[in-house]
Design an enzyme around this catalytic site. Structure first.
Site, PDB file in Angstrom:
ATOM      1  N   GLU A   1      -0.987  -3.542  14.049  1.00  0.00           N
ATOM      2  CA  GLU A   1      -1.550  -3.606  12.494  1.00  0.00           C
ATOM      3  C   GLU A   1      -2.600  -4.435  12.688  1.00  0.00           C
ATOM      4  O   GLU A   1      -3.692  -4.261  12.180  1.00  0.00           O
ATOM      5  CB  GLU A   1      -0.499  -4.078  11.548  1.00  0.00           C
ATOM      6  CG  GLU A   1      -0.931  -4.197  10.082  1.00  0.00           C
ATOM      7  CD  GLU A   1      -0.075  -4.839   9.099  1.00  0.00           C
ATOM      8  OE1 GLU A   1      -0.574  -5.054   8.022  1.00  0.00           O
ATOM      9  OE2 GLU A   1       1.024  -5.206   9.535  1.00  0.00           O
TER      10      GLU A   1
ATOM     11  N   THR B   1      -3.185 -13.690   6.820  1.00  0.00           N
ATOM     12  CA  THR B   1      -4.698 -14.193   6.458  1.00  0.00           C
ATOM     13  C   THR B   1      -5.434 -14.828   7.868  1.00  0.00           C
ATOM     14  O   THR B   1      -4.541 -14.938   8.827  1.00  0.00           O
ATOM     15  CB  THR B   1      -4.634 -15.377   5.361  1.00  0.00           C
ATOM     16  OG1 THR B   1      -3.630 -16.412   6.056  1.00  0.00           O
ATOM     17  CG2 THR B   1      -3.754 -14.821   4.135  1.00  0.00           C
TER      18      THR B   1
ATOM     19  N   THR C   1       0.876  -1.079  -0.153  1.00  0.00           N
ATOM     20  CA  THR C   1      -0.065  -0.043  -0.057  1.00  0.00           C
ATOM     21  C   THR C   1       0.787   1.121  -0.025  1.00  0.00           C
ATOM     22  O   THR C   1       1.783   1.337   0.661  1.00  0.00           O
ATOM     23  CB  THR C   1      -0.877  -0.075   1.281  1.00  0.00           C
ATOM     24  OG1 THR C   1      -1.753  -1.132   1.221  1.00  0.00           O
ATOM     25  CG2 THR C   1      -1.806   1.268   1.138  1.00  0.00           C
TER      26      THR C   1
ATOM     27  N   GLY D   1      -2.178  -8.199   6.071  1.00  0.00           N
ATOM     28  CA  GLY D   1      -1.899  -8.210   7.342  1.00  0.00           C
ATOM     29  C   GLY D   1      -1.685  -9.599   8.172  1.00  0.00           C
ATOM     30  O   GLY D   1      -1.897  -9.671   9.466  1.00  0.00           O
TER      31      GLY D   1
ATOM     32  N   GLN E   1     -27.755  -6.958   1.051  1.00  0.00           N
ATOM     33  CA  GLN E   1     -29.084  -7.607   0.994  1.00  0.00           C
ATOM     34  C   GLN E   1     -30.395  -6.836   1.282  1.00  0.00           C
ATOM     35  O   GLN E   1     -31.480  -6.935   0.453  1.00  0.00           O
ATOM     36  CB  GLN E   1     -29.242  -9.007   1.584  1.00  0.00           C
ATOM     37  CG  GLN E   1     -30.260  -9.917   1.045  1.00  0.00           C
ATOM     38  CD  GLN E   1     -30.250 -10.520  -0.188  1.00  0.00           C
ATOM     39  OE1 GLN E   1     -29.079 -10.579  -0.797  1.00  0.00           O
ATOM     40  NE2 GLN E   1     -31.218 -11.227  -0.600  1.00  0.00           N
TER      41      GLN E   1
ATOM     42  N   ARG F   1     -37.634   2.452   2.883  1.00  0.00           N
ATOM     43  CA  ARG F   1     -38.341   1.571   1.772  1.00  0.00           C
ATOM     44  C   ARG F   1     -39.531   0.805   2.194  1.00  0.00           C
ATOM     45  O   ARG F   1     -39.423   0.141   3.118  1.00  0.00           O
ATOM     46  CB  ARG F   1     -36.929   0.529   1.525  1.00  0.00           C
ATOM     47  CG  ARG F   1     -37.663  -0.748   0.426  1.00  0.00           C
ATOM     48  CD  ARG F   1     -37.551  -0.179  -0.996  1.00  0.00           C
ATOM     49  NE  ARG F   1     -37.537  -1.297  -1.833  1.00  0.00           N
ATOM     50  CZ  ARG F   1     -38.571  -1.820  -2.238  1.00  0.00           C
ATOM     51  NH1 ARG F   1     -39.958  -1.325  -1.855  1.00  0.00           N
ATOM     52  NH2 ARG F   1     -38.485  -3.049  -3.096  1.00  0.00           N
TER      53      ARG F   1
END
Length: 386
Positions: A240, A363, A157, A361, A334, A266
Protein backbone atom coordinates in the site's frame (compact mmCIF):
# COMPACT_ATOMS: atom_id res chain seq x y z
CA UNK A 1 14.84 -1.77 -17.78
CA UNK A 2 11.38 -2.44 -16.36
CA UNK A 3 8.86 -2.11 -19.18
CA UNK A 4 8.56 -4.41 -22.19
CA UNK A 5 6.81 -3.64 -25.47
CA UNK A 6 3.72 -5.39 -24.06
CA UNK A 7 3.80 -3.07 -21.04
CA UNK A 8 3.99 -0.03 -23.30
CA UNK A 9 1.11 -1.22 -25.46
CA UNK A 10 -0.96 -1.74 -22.31
CA UNK A 11 -0.13 1.80 -21.19
CA UNK A 12 -1.30 3.23 -24.51
CA UNK A 13 -4.55 1.27 -24.52
CA UNK A 14 -5.32 2.01 -20.87
CA UNK A 15 -4.64 5.72 -21.37
CA UNK A 16 -7.03 5.75 -24.34
CA UNK A 17 -9.66 3.91 -22.28
CA UNK A 18 -9.41 6.42 -19.44
CA UNK A 19 -9.64 9.41 -21.78
CA UNK A 20 -12.68 7.97 -23.54
CA UNK A 21 -14.61 6.30 -20.71
CA UNK A 22 -13.56 8.11 -17.52
CA UNK A 23 -12.44 11.70 -18.13
CA UNK A 24 -15.83 12.89 -19.54
CA UNK A 25 -17.49 11.93 -16.23
CA UNK A 26 -14.87 13.10 -13.74
CA UNK A 27 -16.29 16.56 -13.04
CA UNK A 28 -19.73 15.08 -12.32
CA UNK A 29 -18.28 12.47 -9.97
CA UNK A 30 -16.21 15.11 -8.21
CA UNK A 31 -19.40 17.13 -7.73
CA UNK A 32 -21.61 14.26 -6.53
CA UNK A 33 -19.02 12.21 -4.65
CA UNK A 34 -20.44 9.11 -6.31
CA UNK A 35 -18.69 7.08 -9.03
CA UNK A 36 -21.39 5.47 -11.12
CA UNK A 37 -21.58 1.70 -11.24
CA UNK A 38 -21.12 1.33 -14.99
CA UNK A 39 -17.45 2.30 -14.88
CA UNK A 40 -16.63 -0.45 -12.36
CA UNK A 41 -18.22 -2.94 -14.73
CA UNK A 42 -16.26 -1.56 -17.69
CA UNK A 43 -12.99 -1.85 -15.74
CA UNK A 44 -13.95 -5.45 -15.01
CA UNK A 45 -14.86 -6.21 -18.64
CA UNK A 46 -11.48 -4.89 -19.76
CA UNK A 47 -9.63 -7.00 -17.18
CA UNK A 48 -8.17 -4.01 -15.34
CA UNK A 49 -9.12 -5.33 -11.89
CA UNK A 50 -7.52 -8.69 -12.58
CA UNK A 51 -4.09 -7.69 -13.85
CA UNK A 52 -2.07 -9.49 -11.18
CA UNK A 53 -4.67 -11.96 -9.87
CA UNK A 54 -4.88 -15.71 -10.64
CA UNK A 55 -6.48 -16.78 -13.90
CA UNK A 56 -8.72 -19.29 -12.12
CA UNK A 57 -10.72 -16.38 -10.63
CA UNK A 58 -10.84 -14.40 -13.86
CA UNK A 59 -7.52 -12.60 -13.48
CA UNK A 60 -4.66 -12.27 -15.96
CA UNK A 61 -1.71 -13.29 -13.77
CA UNK A 62 0.53 -10.46 -15.03
CA UNK A 63 3.58 -8.96 -13.33
CA UNK A 64 3.59 -6.03 -10.90
CA UNK A 65 4.69 -3.49 -13.51
CA UNK A 66 1.23 -3.67 -15.05
CA UNK A 67 0.05 -2.41 -11.66
CA UNK A 68 2.62 0.38 -11.81
CA UNK A 69 1.21 1.46 -15.19
CA UNK A 70 -2.37 1.15 -13.89
CA UNK A 71 -1.53 3.47 -10.99
CA UNK A 72 0.46 5.99 -13.03
CA UNK A 73 -2.19 6.37 -15.71
CA UNK A 74 -5.00 6.77 -13.17
CA UNK A 75 -3.23 9.86 -11.84
CA UNK A 76 -3.52 11.50 -15.25
CA UNK A 77 -7.33 11.76 -15.12
CA UNK A 78 -6.87 14.44 -12.44
CA UNK A 79 -9.09 12.92 -9.82
CA UNK A 80 -7.30 11.52 -6.81
CA UNK A 81 -10.67 10.32 -5.55
CA UNK A 82 -11.46 8.28 -8.64
CA UNK A 83 -7.96 6.80 -8.67
CA UNK A 84 -8.21 5.97 -4.96
CA UNK A 85 -11.57 4.25 -5.37
CA UNK A 86 -10.13 2.02 -8.08
CA UNK A 87 -6.88 1.08 -6.36
CA UNK A 88 -8.43 0.75 -2.88
CA UNK A 89 -10.80 -1.85 -4.34
CA UNK A 90 -8.10 -3.52 -6.42
CA UNK A 91 -5.10 -3.48 -4.10
CA UNK A 92 -6.48 -3.14 -0.57
CA UNK A 93 -9.69 -5.15 -0.32
CA UNK A 94 -8.86 -7.65 -3.07
CA UNK A 95 -5.30 -8.19 -1.84
CA UNK A 96 -6.64 -9.56 1.45
CA UNK A 97 -9.22 -11.73 -0.34
CA UNK A 98 -6.50 -13.24 -2.49
CA UNK A 99 -3.95 -13.70 0.29
CA UNK A 100 -6.10 -14.82 3.21
CA UNK A 101 -9.44 -15.87 1.74
CA UNK A 102 -10.28 -19.56 1.41
CA UNK A 103 -11.61 -21.10 -1.80
CA UNK A 104 -15.23 -20.23 -0.99
CA UNK A 105 -14.38 -16.59 -0.31
CA UNK A 106 -12.30 -16.30 -3.45
CA UNK A 107 -15.01 -17.84 -5.60
CA UNK A 108 -17.69 -15.58 -4.15
CA UNK A 109 -15.90 -12.27 -3.60
CA UNK A 110 -12.61 -12.23 -5.52
CA UNK A 111 -14.09 -13.42 -8.82
CA UNK A 112 -16.91 -10.86 -8.61
CA UNK A 113 -14.41 -8.14 -7.68
CA UNK A 114 -12.26 -8.91 -10.71
CA UNK A 115 -15.31 -8.76 -12.99
CA UNK A 116 -16.46 -5.45 -11.47
CA UNK A 117 -19.73 -6.94 -10.22
CA UNK A 118 -18.76 -6.33 -6.58
CA UNK A 119 -16.90 -3.43 -5.00
CA UNK A 120 -14.84 -3.86 -1.85
CA UNK A 121 -13.31 -1.73 0.88
CA UNK A 122 -10.72 -2.38 3.58
CA UNK A 123 -11.69 -1.37 7.13
CA UNK A 124 -8.72 -0.98 9.46
CA UNK A 125 -8.51 2.65 10.66
CA UNK A 126 -10.66 3.61 13.65
CA UNK A 127 -11.80 6.99 15.03
CA UNK A 128 -9.55 6.91 18.10
CA UNK A 129 -6.60 4.92 16.74
CA UNK A 130 -5.49 6.40 13.41
CA UNK A 131 -2.11 4.98 12.49
CA UNK A 132 -1.95 2.98 15.75
CA UNK A 133 -3.47 -0.18 14.27
CA UNK A 134 -2.72 -2.30 17.34
CA UNK A 135 -4.94 -0.04 19.47
CA UNK A 136 -8.13 -0.81 17.53
CA UNK A 137 -11.26 -1.42 19.62
CA UNK A 138 -13.56 -3.24 17.19
CA UNK A 139 -14.24 -6.73 18.51
CA UNK A 140 -15.35 -10.04 17.02
CA UNK A 141 -16.71 -12.44 19.63
CA UNK A 142 -17.26 -16.05 18.57
CA UNK A 143 -20.60 -17.59 19.52
CA UNK A 144 -21.10 -21.07 18.15
CA UNK A 145 -20.78 -20.94 14.38
CA UNK A 146 -20.95 -17.13 14.23
CA UNK A 147 -18.92 -14.06 15.10
CA UNK A 148 -20.54 -10.95 16.59
CA UNK A 149 -18.84 -7.75 15.39
CA UNK A 150 -19.07 -4.48 17.34
CA UNK A 151 -17.14 -1.26 16.80
CA UNK A 152 -16.46 1.41 14.20
CA UNK A 153 -14.07 2.33 11.40
CA UNK A 154 -13.34 5.66 9.73
CA UNK A 155 -11.67 7.22 6.68
CA UNK A 156 -12.64 4.13 4.67
CA UNK A 157 -12.34 4.57 0.89
CA UNK A 158 -15.36 2.99 -0.84
CA UNK A 159 -16.85 2.85 2.65
CA UNK A 160 -20.36 3.88 1.61
CA UNK A 161 -21.12 2.29 -1.77
CA UNK A 162 -19.09 -0.95 -1.64
CA UNK A 163 -20.76 -4.37 -1.62
CA UNK A 164 -18.51 -6.01 0.97
CA UNK A 165 -16.08 -4.96 3.66
CA UNK A 166 -12.79 -6.57 4.65
CA UNK A 167 -12.68 -5.85 8.37
CA UNK A 168 -10.00 -6.11 11.04
CA UNK A 169 -11.34 -6.85 14.53
CA UNK A 170 -10.01 -8.20 17.80
CA UNK A 171 -10.99 -11.77 18.58
CA UNK A 172 -8.85 -11.74 21.74
CA UNK A 173 -8.50 -8.11 22.92
CA UNK A 174 -6.41 -9.14 25.92
CA UNK A 175 -3.63 -10.26 23.54
CA UNK A 176 -3.20 -6.83 21.91
CA UNK A 177 -2.00 -7.04 18.31
CA UNK A 178 -1.72 -10.84 18.63
CA UNK A 179 -5.48 -11.04 19.11
CA UNK A 180 -6.53 -9.43 15.83
CA UNK A 181 -8.28 -11.25 12.96
CA UNK A 182 -9.63 -10.49 9.46
CA UNK A 183 -13.19 -10.97 8.23
CA UNK A 184 -15.26 -10.35 5.12
CA UNK A 185 -18.72 -8.88 5.72
CA UNK A 186 -21.54 -8.27 3.23
CA UNK A 187 -22.72 -4.67 3.10
CA UNK A 188 -26.38 -5.59 3.58
CA UNK A 189 -25.73 -7.53 6.80
CA UNK A 190 -27.97 -6.30 9.61
CA UNK A 191 -26.19 -3.85 11.92
CA UNK A 192 -23.79 -2.41 9.32
CA UNK A 193 -24.23 1.33 8.71
CA UNK A 194 -22.13 4.02 7.03
CA UNK A 195 -21.90 7.82 7.10
CA UNK A 196 -20.28 9.67 4.23
CA UNK A 197 -17.48 12.11 5.14
CA UNK A 198 -17.06 15.52 3.50
CA UNK A 199 -13.40 15.87 2.48
CA UNK A 200 -10.97 18.56 1.36
CA UNK A 201 -9.89 16.45 -1.61
CA UNK A 202 -10.44 13.01 -3.17
CA UNK A 203 -14.01 14.24 -3.58
CA UNK A 204 -15.09 11.72 -6.23
CA UNK A 205 -14.56 8.79 -3.88
CA UNK A 206 -16.96 7.84 -1.10
CA UNK A 207 -15.04 7.94 2.15
CA UNK A 208 -17.07 6.72 5.08
CA UNK A 209 -17.29 6.15 8.79
CA UNK A 210 -18.71 2.68 9.39
CA UNK A 211 -20.46 1.32 12.48
CA UNK A 212 -20.94 -2.35 13.42
CA UNK A 213 -23.78 -2.89 15.88
CA UNK A 214 -24.02 -6.54 16.92
CA UNK A 215 -23.30 -7.66 13.37
CA UNK A 216 -23.64 -11.43 13.04
CA UNK A 217 -21.55 -13.16 10.39
CA UNK A 218 -20.84 -16.84 9.71
CA UNK A 219 -17.63 -18.16 11.27
CA UNK A 220 -16.54 -19.16 7.75
CA UNK A 221 -16.17 -15.44 6.96
CA UNK A 222 -12.96 -15.43 9.01
CA UNK A 223 -10.03 -14.93 6.62
CA UNK A 224 -6.80 -16.76 7.32
CA UNK A 225 -6.01 -17.79 10.87
CA UNK A 226 -7.61 -16.29 13.94
CA UNK A 227 -5.13 -14.00 15.69
CA UNK A 228 -2.98 -13.40 12.58
CA UNK A 229 -4.74 -10.22 11.45
CA UNK A 230 -1.98 -7.83 12.54
CA UNK A 231 0.85 -9.49 10.57
CA UNK A 232 -1.50 -9.79 7.57
CA UNK A 233 -2.16 -6.06 7.70
CA UNK A 234 1.49 -5.16 8.21
CA UNK A 235 2.52 -7.35 5.29
CA UNK A 236 0.10 -5.62 2.92
CA UNK A 237 1.00 -2.17 4.25
CA UNK A 238 4.29 -2.46 2.37
CA UNK A 239 2.53 -2.70 -0.98
CA UNK A 240 0.00 0.00 0.00
CA UNK A 241 2.78 2.43 0.87
CA UNK A 242 4.62 1.71 -2.35
CA UNK A 243 1.36 2.23 -4.26
CA UNK A 244 0.98 5.64 -2.63
CA UNK A 245 4.58 6.46 -3.50
CA UNK A 246 3.95 5.55 -7.15
CA UNK A 247 0.75 7.60 -7.14
CA UNK A 248 2.75 10.55 -5.83
CA UNK A 249 5.48 10.53 -8.45
CA UNK A 250 2.86 10.06 -11.19
CA UNK A 251 0.67 13.00 -10.15
CA UNK A 252 3.77 15.18 -9.76
CA UNK A 253 4.82 14.26 -13.30
CA UNK A 254 1.36 15.12 -14.58
CA UNK A 255 1.50 18.50 -12.82
CA UNK A 256 4.93 19.27 -14.28
CA UNK A 257 3.83 18.37 -17.80
CA UNK A 258 0.83 20.66 -17.54
CA UNK A 259 2.84 23.51 -15.99
CA UNK A 260 5.58 23.34 -18.61
CA UNK A 261 3.05 23.33 -21.45
CA UNK A 262 1.37 26.36 -19.90
CA UNK A 263 4.70 28.15 -19.46
CA UNK A 264 5.47 27.76 -23.17
CA UNK A 265 2.25 29.56 -24.09
CA UNK A 266 2.09 32.21 -21.35
CA UNK A 267 3.96 35.39 -22.21
CA UNK A 268 5.14 38.16 -19.92
CA UNK A 269 7.41 41.08 -20.74
CA UNK A 270 7.67 40.00 -24.35
CA UNK A 271 8.65 36.36 -23.94
CA UNK A 272 7.24 33.05 -22.74
CA UNK A 273 7.65 32.56 -19.02
CA UNK A 274 9.63 29.33 -19.48
CA UNK A 275 12.53 31.60 -20.50
CA UNK A 276 12.81 33.25 -17.08
CA UNK A 277 15.68 31.77 -15.10
CA UNK A 278 13.92 32.04 -11.72
CA UNK A 279 11.10 29.84 -13.02
CA UNK A 280 13.25 27.50 -15.12
CA UNK A 281 15.39 26.59 -12.13
CA UNK A 282 12.35 25.76 -9.98
CA UNK A 283 11.14 23.39 -12.69
CA UNK A 284 14.62 21.86 -13.05
CA UNK A 285 14.75 21.20 -9.31
CA UNK A 286 11.30 19.61 -9.21
CA UNK A 287 11.80 17.47 -12.32
CA UNK A 288 15.03 16.15 -10.79
CA UNK A 289 13.33 15.25 -7.51
CA UNK A 290 10.41 13.53 -9.21
CA UNK A 291 12.73 11.55 -11.48
CA UNK A 292 14.73 10.41 -8.43
CA UNK A 293 11.53 9.32 -6.67
CA UNK A 294 10.26 7.50 -9.74
CA UNK A 295 13.52 5.63 -10.27
CA UNK A 296 13.58 4.55 -6.62
CA UNK A 297 9.94 3.45 -6.79
CA UNK A 298 10.62 1.34 -9.87
CA UNK A 299 13.52 -0.34 -8.10
CA UNK A 300 11.38 -1.14 -5.06
CA UNK A 301 8.60 -2.38 -7.36
CA UNK A 302 11.04 -4.78 -8.94
CA UNK A 303 12.08 -6.13 -5.54
CA UNK A 304 8.45 -6.44 -4.44
CA UNK A 305 7.66 -8.37 -7.62
CA UNK A 306 10.44 -10.79 -6.67
CA UNK A 307 8.73 -11.37 -3.29
CA UNK A 308 11.19 -9.39 -1.20
CA UNK A 309 9.75 -7.92 2.00
CA UNK A 310 10.35 -4.24 1.29
CA UNK A 311 8.71 -2.61 4.30
CA UNK A 312 11.62 -0.20 4.87
CA UNK A 313 11.92 0.81 1.23
CA UNK A 314 8.14 1.13 0.77
CA UNK A 315 7.97 3.37 3.84
CA UNK A 316 10.76 5.51 2.40
CA UNK A 317 8.95 5.63 -0.93
CA UNK A 318 5.74 6.97 0.58
CA UNK A 319 7.51 9.35 2.96
CA UNK A 320 9.60 11.12 0.33
CA UNK A 321 7.48 10.71 -2.80
CA UNK A 322 4.40 12.27 -1.20
CA UNK A 323 6.48 15.17 0.16
CA UNK A 324 8.06 15.75 -3.25
CA UNK A 325 4.65 15.61 -4.93
CA UNK A 326 3.14 18.17 -2.55
CA UNK A 327 6.03 20.58 -3.04
CA UNK A 328 6.12 20.06 -6.80
CA UNK A 329 2.38 20.66 -7.25
CA UNK A 330 2.59 23.75 -5.03
CA UNK A 331 5.26 25.19 -7.33
CA UNK A 332 3.40 24.15 -10.48
CA UNK A 333 0.29 25.96 -9.25
CA UNK A 334 2.44 29.06 -8.72
CA UNK A 335 3.57 28.87 -12.37
CA UNK A 336 -0.04 29.37 -13.45
CA UNK A 337 -0.41 32.49 -11.34
CA UNK A 338 -4.05 33.36 -10.66
CA UNK A 339 -5.23 30.59 -12.98
CA UNK A 340 -3.64 28.04 -10.69
CA UNK A 341 -6.22 29.02 -8.07
CA UNK A 342 -9.17 28.56 -10.42
CA UNK A 343 -11.08 25.27 -10.39
CA UNK A 344 -11.35 25.14 -14.21
CA UNK A 345 -7.62 24.50 -14.28
CA UNK A 346 -6.23 21.21 -12.91
CA UNK A 347 -3.82 22.51 -10.28
CA UNK A 348 -6.36 23.44 -7.59
CA UNK A 349 -7.77 19.90 -7.51
CA UNK A 350 -4.30 18.39 -7.80
CA UNK A 351 -3.12 20.39 -4.80
CA UNK A 352 -6.12 19.33 -2.68
CA UNK A 353 -5.92 15.70 -3.71
CA UNK A 354 -2.17 15.48 -3.19
CA UNK A 355 -2.40 16.65 0.42
CA UNK A 356 -3.75 13.30 1.54
CA UNK A 357 -0.52 11.61 0.46
CA UNK A 358 1.43 12.31 3.69
CA UNK A 359 -1.61 11.30 5.81
CA UNK A 360 -3.32 8.20 4.41
CA UNK A 361 -1.80 4.74 4.73
CA UNK A 362 0.37 5.79 7.68
CA UNK A 363 1.29 9.41 8.36
CA UNK A 364 4.75 10.73 7.52
CA UNK A 365 5.48 10.97 11.25
CA UNK A 366 4.66 7.28 11.77
CA UNK A 367 6.74 6.31 8.74
CA UNK A 368 9.75 8.21 10.06
CA UNK A 369 9.53 6.27 13.34
CA UNK A 370 9.22 2.93 11.46
CA UNK A 371 12.29 3.81 9.39
CA UNK A 372 14.17 4.99 12.49
CA UNK A 373 13.46 1.71 14.26
CA UNK A 374 14.88 -0.20 11.31
CA UNK A 375 17.98 1.90 10.62
CA UNK A 376 18.85 3.00 14.19
CA UNK A 377 17.43 0.29 16.45
CA UNK A 378 18.03 -2.48 13.87
CA UNK A 379 14.48 -3.73 14.30
CA UNK A 380 13.46 -6.38 11.76
CA UNK A 381 9.94 -6.64 10.40
CA UNK A 382 9.10 -10.04 9.00
CA UNK A 383 6.45 -11.25 6.62
CA UNK A 384 3.47 -13.14 8.01
CA UNK A 385 3.94 -16.89 7.98
CA UNK A 386 1.89 -18.69 5.36
Amino acid sequence: MYFTEEHNLFRESFREFLQKEVVPHIDKWEETGHIERFIWEKFGEMGYFGLTYPEQYGGLGLDFFYTVIFLEELQRVNSGGFAAAMWAHNYLAMTHLNAEGDERIKEKYLSASISGEMIGCLCVTEPFCGSDVAAMRTTAVKKGDKYIINGSKTFITNGVYSDYLVVAAKTAPELGNKGMSMFVIDRDTKGVSATKLNKLGWRASDTGEIAFDNVEIPAENLMGEEGKGFPYIMQHFASERLIMGINAHARAEFALEYAMDYMKEREAFGRSIDKFQALRHIIAQRVSEVEMAKTFNYTVSKRLSENEYVVKEASMSKLLSTKIADETIYDCLQMLGGYGYIEEYPMARLLRDSRLGPIGGGTSQILKEIIAKMVIDKKEYKAAAR
